[in-house]
Structure formats: structure tokens, C-alpha cells
Design an enzyme around this catalytic site. Sequence first.
Site, PDB file in Angstrom:
ATOM      1  N   ASP A 132      -9.399  20.569 -31.258  1.00  0.00           N
ATOM      2  CA  ASP A 132     -10.150  21.124 -30.205  1.00  0.00           C
ATOM      3  C   ASP A 132      -9.467  20.490 -28.728  1.00  0.00           C
ATOM      4  OD1 ASP A 132     -11.926  22.288 -31.816  1.00  0.00           O
ATOM      5  OD2 ASP A 132     -13.382  22.356 -30.266  1.00  0.00           O
ATOM      6  N   CYS A 181     -12.396  17.744 -38.482  1.00  0.00           N
ATOM      7  CA  CYS A 181     -12.651  18.075 -37.130  1.00  0.00           C
ATOM      8  C   CYS A 181     -13.610  19.139 -37.086  1.00  0.00           C
ATOM      9  CB  CYS A 181     -11.402  17.963 -36.458  1.00  0.00           C
ATOM     10  SG  CYS A 181     -10.634  16.278 -36.263  1.00  0.00           S
ATOM     11  N   ASP A 182     -13.731  19.616 -35.714  1.00  0.00           N
ATOM     12  CA  ASP A 182     -14.827  20.391 -35.140  1.00  0.00           C
ATOM     13  C   ASP A 182     -15.245  21.507 -35.993  1.00  0.00           C
ATOM     14  OD1 ASP A 182     -14.497  18.272 -33.360  1.00  0.00           O
ATOM     15  OD2 ASP A 182     -15.046  19.587 -31.537  1.00  0.00           O
ATOM     16  N   LYS A 183     -14.386  22.607 -36.083  1.00  0.00           N
ATOM     17  CA  LYS A 183     -14.782  23.798 -36.639  1.00  0.00           C
ATOM     18  C   LYS A 183     -14.289  23.675 -38.280  1.00  0.00           C
ATOM     19  CE  LYS A 183     -15.453  24.565 -32.462  1.00  0.00           C
ATOM     20  NZ  LYS A 183     -14.924  23.214 -32.009  1.00  0.00           N
ATOM     21  N   CYS A 187     -12.205  11.658 -33.342  1.00  0.00           N
ATOM     22  CA  CYS A 187     -12.606  11.015 -32.092  1.00  0.00           C
ATOM     23  C   CYS A 187     -13.707  10.117 -32.157  1.00  0.00           C
ATOM     24  CB  CYS A 187     -12.395  11.760 -30.822  1.00  0.00           C
ATOM     25  SG  CYS A 187     -10.867  12.822 -30.491  1.00  0.00           S
ATOM     26  N   GLU A 193     -15.007  25.563 -24.871  1.00  0.00           N
ATOM     27  CA  GLU A 193     -15.667  24.576 -24.626  1.00  0.00           C
ATOM     28  C   GLU A 193     -15.357  24.042 -23.117  1.00  0.00           C
ATOM     29  OE1 GLU A 193     -16.123  22.079 -28.892  1.00  0.00           O
ATOM     30  OE2 GLU A 193     -14.723  21.334 -27.245  1.00  0.00           O
ATOM     31  N   SER A 249     -17.801  20.604 -25.362  1.00  0.00           N
ATOM     32  CA  SER A 249     -17.360  19.423 -26.342  1.00  0.00           C
ATOM     33  C   SER A 249     -18.685  18.613 -26.620  1.00  0.00           C
ATOM     34  CB  SER A 249     -16.325  18.792 -25.710  1.00  0.00           C
ATOM     35  OG  SER A 249     -16.177  17.543 -26.574  1.00  0.00           O
TER      36      SER A 249
END
Length: 557
Positions: A78, A119-121, A192, A443, A469
Site C-alpha cells: 500500500d 500486509c494490508d489486504k 510497518c 487510501e 491508511s
Amino acid sequence: MRSHQVTKGAARAPHRGLMYAMGYLPEELEKPLIGIVNAHNEIIPGHYHLDEICYAVKMGVAAAGGTPMEFPAIGICDGIAMNHDGMKYPLASRELIADSIEAVAMGHKFDGLVLIGNCDKIVPGMLMAAARLNIPAIYISGGPMLTGRYQGEDTDLTKGCFEAVGQYTSGKITEEELEGVSSVACPSCGSCSGMYTANTMNCLAEVLGMALPGNGTIPAVYGARRQLARRAGMEIVKMVEKNLKPRDILTLDAFRNAIAVDMAIGGSSNTVLHLLAIAHQAQVEISLEEFDRISEVTPNICKLSPAGPHHIQELHEAGGMMGVMKTLLDGGLLHGDCLTVTGETVAERLAGAQVYNPEVIHSLANPYQATGGIAILRGNLAPDGAVVKQSAVAPEMLCHEGPVRVYNSEEEAFDAITNNEIKAGDIIIVRYEGPKGGPGMREMLSPTAAIIGAGLDKECALITDGRFSGGTAGAAIGHVSPEAAEGGPIALLEDGDIISIDIPNRQLNVKLSDEELAERKAKWQRKVPQLFPNSYLKRYAHLVTSASTGAVLREDF
């Protein structure tokens, strides 16, 4: 076993022949076949080291008497996709990830799955696939990166790099200082280091019971992360033997536990989308009202970046998710009878958990705020709801009223902010960035970070039908539903309209009469997004539902 459909009997001789071609032994095909879904790649810091995690998982599977078989999953960073048209793709990739895992798992008839993401998705996509397939599955993340340091102070991608861009464009720091921050903000592989979407979802996978203790917080570079991966490999073989399936674990009360912990840790607002989507695949009914109900009774007891000074590394040392969950369980705020991947209940798992640093994990008697980190707002601007990470909003912005500056894309808004066109008190509207309108619900980290960098975070708000985000801080209200592309009220706003934000009372209203809104709606014309010919996003935009239902894909066709 499911795998007997591809390994047993005379009719499966060709299948066995294909497996022998890869070097598998006949005796290995007698064991449970475990699909190892590895999202390793060389484009995401959180995934760069997943080949090492995968190797440890395979060792665990083999040690426990299973046969590991690796296959890949895609992933998008992202941060790298941010603030250009590539950000249209990460949320849409969540469905691709779930679909691709389903395709391979059904085609090859694995007995169980180990899902390796970070990570995110990727995390929700994997959990959605597990819930949909409902075969024994366990999730293991790659872990968070270490905290960055710049000029003697902690930093990270958002508090360092993204906010430094705003400081640079407003003349507060030099180009050399900007580059200096970027060189140290991300000091290792891993997700992160703040409580952003990736780490929030990795923590909630542990809370849901789909991952082992420590999954959310053990740093990526620690040996303990590899040990956890080996244990995940061993545990999946036991799960196959017990026939312990995701829907035995992903119950309504498990989701309520995840929401409660999300509120306690001040997690990313994206978790609303993802928990709704995972629950949908698990055939569990939850709604936005459930988030707000739980938020009202769950204190916010952690302040991690971007909302506060701490990072995931410190949360781990303070007791991690086990410490947070134990605090909530002892306060009667968790359901202790929910099952986990080990077969233990939540209460059994937490029996020896402790909090080692009450400055990082506060007690229920001494919370940062009496209610949870996320609030659901409604009103004539968001009849179907909007989401704000209230734990990251400055106190003076919890209630705010001001004129709007309307922009039809993230780029327009970012340019206005960096060109110093936004004045104190303004409310920035970024629309046509919803699931359909973007499409892909981009985002808005760059605009919000630029607002903070310019020193306007205690004077301006940003409202969007897109999303934020997990690194976003400030009065940032997203997921406004219905979105502009569906003719929602946000599509009808004009420069100078007055909006009233009242987060404590969960209200988001524009000071226009119903008659005025109806007149504007009658004149409104749909804005069609410009896309590549035959783009996947065209199909996605046609099928995706509202953010208020998790932006899942329609199934009524």
C-alpha cells in the site's frame, strides 16, 4: 482425507505420476497434504522474508507428519501504491487473493492450509479464503519491522516519511532532512512498525483464534518468529487430525472479541471493512452497529503510532495481544469460551498472560479514553455510516463545524494542500474515491499526512468516501456511505456548504435542508471513472458493494 481424491486408487495413478515428477515419495502421499500459501515477493518489505518463514513452516509440517506443498499468493504494498492510480488496486486485490486460494485449494484437494502473509489486504484475503473453504487452516504473519530512529527519536513510515513530505512542502524541513528520514524510517523487513492496517489485522488474526499467540507482535527479525512459524506448521497437522475448521473458530463471539480488541488498541479504520468481509465469508452476520455498540463499552488502552508514541515492538515487550486480551477478559469484555486453532479456548490460552509495561498497555481503570478507538458516524451526509479513528483525533477536532472545499479526486486535494490553498477551519471533501467510484477505494494517507505536516491537523478535517491508511491521524472521516458514485449526499456538496462533525455524539451532517439536497440530486450526473480498457477494475466496480457492508462482491447475479 480430502487429499485421497488426488492420491488414492487406480484412477489416480496419473495424479500420483505428476507428483512423482516433482520428487514426492509414495509414502509422502500417504500423509496429510498441507497447502502452504506463501505471499513472499521482492516488492513488499513485509513479505521480503516470507521465504524464510515458509521454510520454517514446512519444517514444522514435516516434523508433525504432514507433507508441505507450497504455492503463491499475490500482494501489493500500500505504501508504494500510495498517491497514484496504483492505489485503486490493493483493496480489489483482497478478493483476487481469496479467489486464487480457493481455486488452488479446490483443484489440489489439500487436507489443510497454512496461510503466510503480512500486509494490508493479504491478511484479510487469506482469512476470507479460509472462512469460505472451511478446511483446517492456520494463519502465520511475517511480523512487524523494527522501529526506526532519526536524530535520537523513534520514527516510522508515516510519522517519518509521509508527514515529512508535508513539512518539506511547507518549508519546515530541507530536502536533505526529508531524505534523511526516508533512509532510516523502515530499518528492517516486516510490516510497518505502527498500529497500521497490516499490524492491526495480524493482531486481530490472533484474537480471532486463527493464529498462534505472538502472531501480531513478535518482530520479523526475531528467532521467535521462525519458532512460531514452525509451531504453526506442526499445529496444522493436529488440526487436520481433529478436523478443526475455521467456522468452528470464526463465530459471532470471536468477531465480537476482535472488535473489542480493535477498539482497545486503537486499530486501523480499515479493520471495519475487513472484519465485515471475513464474517461474510464465515456466514456470520455483523453490522456497523456492532462496532459502535462495542466501542461504547470498550476503553482505548493503547496509543500506538500514528495515534501515540509507542510502536509494535514495545507492545510486544509489554505483553502483546495476550496482555491486551487478558486485561479485557478480566474486565468482562471478551468471550472466553471461543475456540482457537490449538483447540484451547480463549480463556485457557490467556491463563498465564500478563502486562509487563502499564505505560504501553493501560489498565481499564486508567484508559486513554473511556470508549474505543473507532467510531461510526451517521447523519444526512452519511445515512449508511462513516468511520473515524477517534483515538487519533485531536480533542479540539472531536466537534468541528466549517465550510467545505470539494475535490473530485485525491490528487486534486493533495495539490490544494501542498499549494497552501487550505485555510484553518476548512473541511476538505474528497469524493468519487469509494469502492465503485475510484474504483478501489483509495487510501488518503498522503493528503492527511500533508495536513499534519503543514500543521493544520488541529484546525482542518478531511472527509471522503474513500478510506484511510492505518497510518492516518487527525480528523479523517472515511467510508462515507452511500458513496458519490452511487449518488450519495457527498456527491451533492458544493464549495462553502457547512458541515457539522460531532464525533462524541456520532453525528456527521451537512447544513442543508432535505429539499435542497433533493433538488441537487435531481441535477446530479454520474461521474464515470477512466480505466484501462478491459481492466479488472471494471468488473470489480460492477460487482463491489458499499463500504458499509465491507466492500464485498455481489453474489446476486
